[in-house]
Design an enzyme around this catalytic site. Structure first.
Site, mmCIF file in Angstrom:
data_model
loop_
_atom_site.group_PDB
_atom_site.id
_atom_site.type_symbol
_atom_site.label_atom_id
_atom_site.label_comp_id
_atom_site.label_asym_id
_atom_site.label_seq_id
_atom_site.Cartn_x
_atom_site.Cartn_y
_atom_site.Cartn_z
ATOM 1 N N ASP A 153 -7.987 87.326 43.527
ATOM 2 C CA ASP A 153 -7.735 88.543 42.750
ATOM 3 C C ASP A 153 -6.649 88.307 41.705
ATOM 4 O O ASP A 153 -6.759 88.762 40.559
ATOM 5 C CB ASP A 153 -7.322 89.688 43.686
ATOM 6 N N SER A 178 -6.887 82.513 49.750
ATOM 7 C CA SER A 178 -7.204 83.855 50.234
ATOM 8 C C SER A 178 -7.815 84.706 49.128
ATOM 9 O O SER A 178 -7.801 84.339 47.955
ATOM 10 C CB SER A 178 -5.929 84.546 50.737
ATOM 11 N N LYS A 179 -8.330 85.846 49.540
ATOM 12 C CA LYS A 179 -8.889 86.796 48.574
ATOM 13 C C LYS A 179 -7.817 87.237 47.578
ATOM 14 O O LYS A 179 -8.092 87.399 46.383
ATOM 15 C CB LYS A 179 -9.441 88.019 49.312
ATOM 16 N N ARG A 180 -6.603 87.405 48.052
ATOM 17 C CA ARG A 180 -5.514 87.822 47.161
ATOM 18 C C ARG A 180 -5.297 86.794 46.048
ATOM 19 O O ARG A 180 -5.065 87.161 44.894
ATOM 20 C CB ARG A 180 -4.227 88.003 47.965
#
Length: 510
Positions: free
Chosen positions: A271, A266-268
């Protein structure tokens, strides 16, 4: 493989940026089309207007173009099966939904949100094994199966809100074949009566997807495994429409997993771990900026090569493929059923391989652009020499600055660890002697400088390692960089002497 012409589509929803998993889905579709001399279509599935994000569609198109995946038909490119944006196809979907109602394969449902909630609460209280709107529960709800025909007609005439639901058979075994997963068997008692047409006049994904795939003569549906549970419904829709003879073959791709292999990437995750999950930088309507592989300095060829091997195995030891080579080698039967774990270090490795494939002139041009952004200009012949000396140490073009900034800027500080280890009493005097030798030279190439300096050190009985390391510290500021006298040759005599003088004046001897 079917003898019909291969036609595949990538059909994203414009609800945000294109995730790298979506890029892989697009890539596998593109490669399959190229391998089989077929067509690659782009279709924008924007039936859910509540989730539409401005700029997302253009982002998707720009991402595909950056990756080198030119679609044969799609928005802005045309084709005989357009339009290729579902919102532009809106008027046609109702007739297909009505056709299903007429044949008894679908029905009008007038249930309010409150009634639907009450049904779920009742089923939950009864501990029902299946708690959904289906062949068992539809008879207790407000729909054209449970209500008298005249009541249905009056509701329709009065303009009451309704949806159209698929009439899922009560207990039918649906057998299907998936190219990646093999035989798939589902009993319809496990499935609910999905909404096909919404009260806002828009079709759901299920109806629009099947209708469009049929009208666009799609031969193979290659998509993510999140759609595998929808496969029985889609197969039943093809049967209900009488389109079984032209139903596409299905292939559902496994997920891209987190670096630890535990769950969907995921994007998380990106990040938190410091890597992009999007091909291009994305600025959300809120102003939040997400990293992109392009902006992080990845060559598009490296990105595509890396993505291609996440879940596909060519069956050989080869790892480096051009897009054309991938098109020749790709085979859906070699796509894994298991999730593919993303490996950041492997992604960097791919970029390093592609960087090393560039000519020195190409790298010098790229480095020149990076320098220009910093307000620095140098002759191309100088940059060529620097690139030759440092390219084996870099993974990205932006790394050239980290490895070579001392060619352009004198150090403003000196590594304390090197000072403590190497800078002994008398070091400044030794370096001043070295400076005297260098100052006396007419020629100042690497060889002309190295020989007399080494001769001085040997004649004086100095420690070669100490002097050379301290000279490097004076010129670079730390213990890194290529051959020492290649550095002096590039920065020149004047700058070399100035840096030695600055270091001997500023570094205190222990």
């Amino acid at each position: 493989m079917s003898e019909r012409r291969v036609r595949v589509r990538f059909a994203p929803s414009p609800t945000g940026p294109l995730h790298m998993g979506g890029v892989r889905t697009a890539l596998f579709n593109y490669l399959f089309a190229k391998k089989n001399g077929g067509d690659f279509l782009l279709r924008i599935e924007d039936t859910d207007q509540t989730r539409y994000v401005p700029g997302a569609e253009q982002y998707i198109i720009e991402s595909l173009e950056w990756c080198g995946m030119q679609f044969d038909e799609g928005p802005g490119r045309g084709g005989e099966c357009g339009p290729y944006r579902q919102s532009d196809r809106k008027p046609m979907y109702r007739q297909y939904a009505i056709e299903l109602v007429a044949t008894g394969n679908a029905y009008y449902a007038f249930d309010t949100p409150e009634e639907l909630e009450a049904m779920r609460d009742r089923l939950k209280a009864e501990n029902a094994s299946v708690q959904q709107y289906n062949a068992t529960t539809r008879g207790q709800m407000q729909n054209s199966f449970s209500l008298p025909a005249d009541v249905v007609a009056s509701k329709l005439a009065a303009g009451e809100p309704y949806v159209i639901r698929f009439a899922m058979p009560l207990a039918e075994t649906v057998e299907m074949t998936d190219i990646v997963r093999g035989r798939v068997v589902v009993n319809t008692r496990e499935l609910d009566d999905k909404v096909l047409f919404k009260s806002d006049g828009m079709p759901t994904y299920h109806l629009a997807n099947v209708v469009d795939d049929h009208l666009m003569s799609i031969s193979h549906v290659i998509r993510g495994e999140e759609w595998l549970p929808s496969m029985p419904l889609h197969v039943l829709l093809y049967r209900a429409f009488g389109w079984e003879a032209t139903m596409p073959e299905f292939a559902h791709l496994a997920l891209l997993l987190k670096p630890d292999g535990k769950g969907k990437l995921s994007k998380r995750d990106g990040d938190q771990l410091g890597f992009p999950v999007f091909p291009l930088q994305w600025t959300a309507p809120s102003g939040e900026v997400s990293k992109g592989y392009r902006e992080e300095g990845y060559f598009k060829e490296a990105f595509i090569n890396m993505i291609s091997l996440l879940g596909w195995n060519p069956g050989t030891e080869q790892e480096i493929f051009s897009l054309e080579e991938l098109g020749q080698a790709f085979d859906l039967t070699r796509v894994s059923k298991s999730g593919a774990r993303f490996d950041l270090e492997k992604a960097k490795w791919f970029n390093q391989q592609y960087l090393r494939m560039q000519t020195d002139a190409q790298l010098a041009e790229l480095f020149a652009s990076d320098l220009l952004a910093r307000g620095i200009e140098r002759p191309m012949e100088v940059l060529l020499e620097i690139v030759k000396l440092t390219k084996e140490r870099v993974t990205f073009v932006k790394d050239f600055w980290d490895q070579a900034s001392f060619f352009f800027e004198a150090p403003v500080s000196y590594d304390e660890k090197v000072i403590k280890k190497r800078w002994k009493p008398g070091t400044s005097a030794m370096l001043n002697e070295v400076a005297g030798v260098l100052a006396s030279l007419d020629a100042f190439d690497a060889h002309s400088a190295e020989e007399p300096v080494k001769a001085l050190i040997e004649a004086k009985g100095y420690n070669m390692g100490q002097v050379m390391n301290c000279l490097r510290l004076a010129l670079v500021g730390e213990s890194k960089g290529p051959h020492l006298f290649d550095i002096t040759a590039i920065i020149g005599k004047t700058e070399t002497l100035a840096r030695i003088a600055r270091a001997t004046a500023n570094i205190a001897e222990a």
